[in-house]
Scaffold this active site. Sequence first.
Site, PDB file in Angstrom:
ATOM      1  CE  LYS A  72       6.042   5.164  -2.540  1.00 46.06           C
ATOM      2  NZ  LYS A  72       4.845   5.980  -2.713  1.00 46.06           N
ATOM      3  CG  PHE A 116      -1.860  -1.047   1.393  1.00 44.84           C
ATOM      4  CD1 PHE A 116      -3.164  -0.880   0.967  1.00 44.84           C
ATOM      5  CD2 PHE A 116      -1.501  -2.274   1.950  1.00 44.84           C
ATOM      6  CE1 PHE A 116      -4.104  -1.892   1.075  1.00 44.84           C
ATOM      7  CE2 PHE A 116      -2.426  -3.301   2.070  1.00 44.84           C
ATOM      8  CZ  PHE A 116      -3.732  -3.109   1.624  1.00 44.84           C
ATOM      9  CG  ASP A 117       1.149   5.783  -1.837  1.00 46.15           C
ATOM     10  OD1 ASP A 117       2.282   6.025  -1.415  1.00 46.15           O
ATOM     11  OD2 ASP A 117       0.311   6.661  -2.117  1.00 46.15           O
ATOM     12  CE  LYS A 118       2.789   8.288   5.393  1.00 45.37           C
ATOM     13  NZ  LYS A 118       1.906   9.452   5.682  1.00 45.37           N
TER      14      LYS A 118
END
Length: 673
Positions: free
Chosen positions: A547, A361-363
């Site tokens: 990422k 998940f991207d925050k």
Amino acid sequence: MDASVNFGAAKLTVYGETTIEELEKAGAFENIKVVPEKQKMEEKKEPFFQKHSTVIASLVFLLIGWVSAEMKGEESISSILAYGASMVVGGYRLFSTGLKNLVRLEFDMKTLMTIAVIGAAFIGEWGEGATVVILFAISEALESYSMDKARQSIRSLMDIAPKEALIRRGNKEITVEVDDIQIGDIMIVKPGQKIAMDGIVVKGLSAVNQAAITGESVPVAKTVDDEVFAGTLNAEGLLEVIVTKHVDDTTIAKIIHLVEEAQAERAPSQAFVDRFAKYYTPLIMLVAFGVAVVPPMFFGADWDKWIYQGLAALVVGCPCALVISTPVAIVTAIGNAARNGVLIKGGIHLEEMGAIKAIAFDKTGTLTKGIPVVTDYLPQQNKDSNELLTIIAALEKGSQHPLASAIMKKAEQENLHYQSVLVEDFSSITGKGIKGIINGETYYVGNPNFFDEILTKGIPNDLRFQISEMQNQGKTVMVAGTTTEVMGLIAVADVLRENSKGVIKKLHTLGIQKTIMLTGDNAGTANAIGKQVGVSDIQAELLPQDKLTFIKELRGKYDRVAMVGDGVNDAPALAASTVGIAMGGAGTDTALETADIALMADDLGKLPFTVKLSRKALTIIKQNITFALGIKLVALLLVIPGWLTLWIAIFADMGATLIVTLNGLRLLRVKDK
């Protein structure tokens, strides 16, 4: 001229010039009706008996034949004539296609059935031949009913948006068809009406039910400058909307187009089945021929008995259950997902999602709201709370810092008139803070290190403890004061979405082995948010390329990895993952284009539903393929002792087709809970 057919969407695309009459003439044998894509399809409700009159007539002849056979014997002329009539009436379409295919040496299920029925009549098994025809007709009717049920999910999407709207041009208000509405037109939407086009609200306030697009059950408040979508329902107020997209570019039009493409796309299991069926059909014909010929020719067995066994083997071998096993599940699952605000862009992504083991998940903007808010405001005991907040907000008004907006919003909520405060000699000290003179006094707002420099004795220990405690919770702490004292502390943080923690918990319950949070934030903030939300792993201080590298590493470890992001700055990581999932597909073209799956509402809560649906679809596809092949294998093994009958053969084929179709339709029952 060339054409392509999308069975899932019941859509025919013709490349070249033709007319509807010519198309219907070409499909007259199957009674095909063609309607232009933009035109609303008016389906005539035929009475049940009228629609299935041939099947009913065939069944009546079969019963007459059976009664006649019971009274006068199987070989009587009356029973043979009745059985023959049953076969001709019920199997006319079957035989026409089957014989044409036989001439062209194309061996599909209709060819195999035709050979089997004619063969049964040839060896005197008139009753069983007629029964085969009846059961085939019944199973085809049930199969078409099941596929229609699955296709309705797209039809219901197509019927969501109105075909006309009330438009104001100059001083006139006129009703215009959506095809003739231009960008920039002002659309008037009354309470209780559906919105016909995508646009921006220019006047009015209302609650809009967006369930058709985003799957959200709760209406969303809309006012000036808010975006609205075609197909959504205006609940209470009068809205004036400036149209921003042509009818073919609206969000609902894109969803329909993508869902249709997705349902037409071959999923891996479907591609395997299609390849398998290509070699399987001729092989079955050889097996059936061998069953009919080898025992009588080489072992002196009874010709009638073994020709009958060969014909039964031919019926068993029809690959229809196998061929339909995957598409009915894919079409149903993608349609169900679209109705619940999840856009799955192909059968391949549905199957991959069902096998996902880890989700990254991207925050910011995914697990969190992506909007910083003031979480703590702590003025010192001898200071006026509102006066100090007014001073801080007035100073922040001149700042370019992203957290300044959070402080100004807090002041607005408290009804403080900071805009009218005069700030003199304002300056920004890069990386440290800001300062300015208000009413002759110089005030500073900045990070704790900045105040350690400007205060003679530094920040008092009790305040230093409070600051470190808030920083450990993932908050950014700012200090306000003068060169002689600290007047207050203000903490700002990007807050968690309300359902993030519950979503992560559900995913772990569903058996996802690893949930990883990826962020460019510092380790302290990342760990605080990560612990709050309950992810199993946290990766902080990552650049976009980091990422990407991390996703590749994860794929090496877990094979199938999903990445959830907002579809813009996460595009490389979304592309590198097995399944890229974008948040907030409604209104954002980037998310619709870059992701494999788009959660149309900006709602992470749809993710467990997507995982559950994909897994169920994968299970059902495996069940269907295993059952379709297994039942045929069992039936074919009955040939060895000579026990295979046309009755068993029919169940192994038609029964299996019906069972796999109904099994696929169970995906309609998967709910977003």
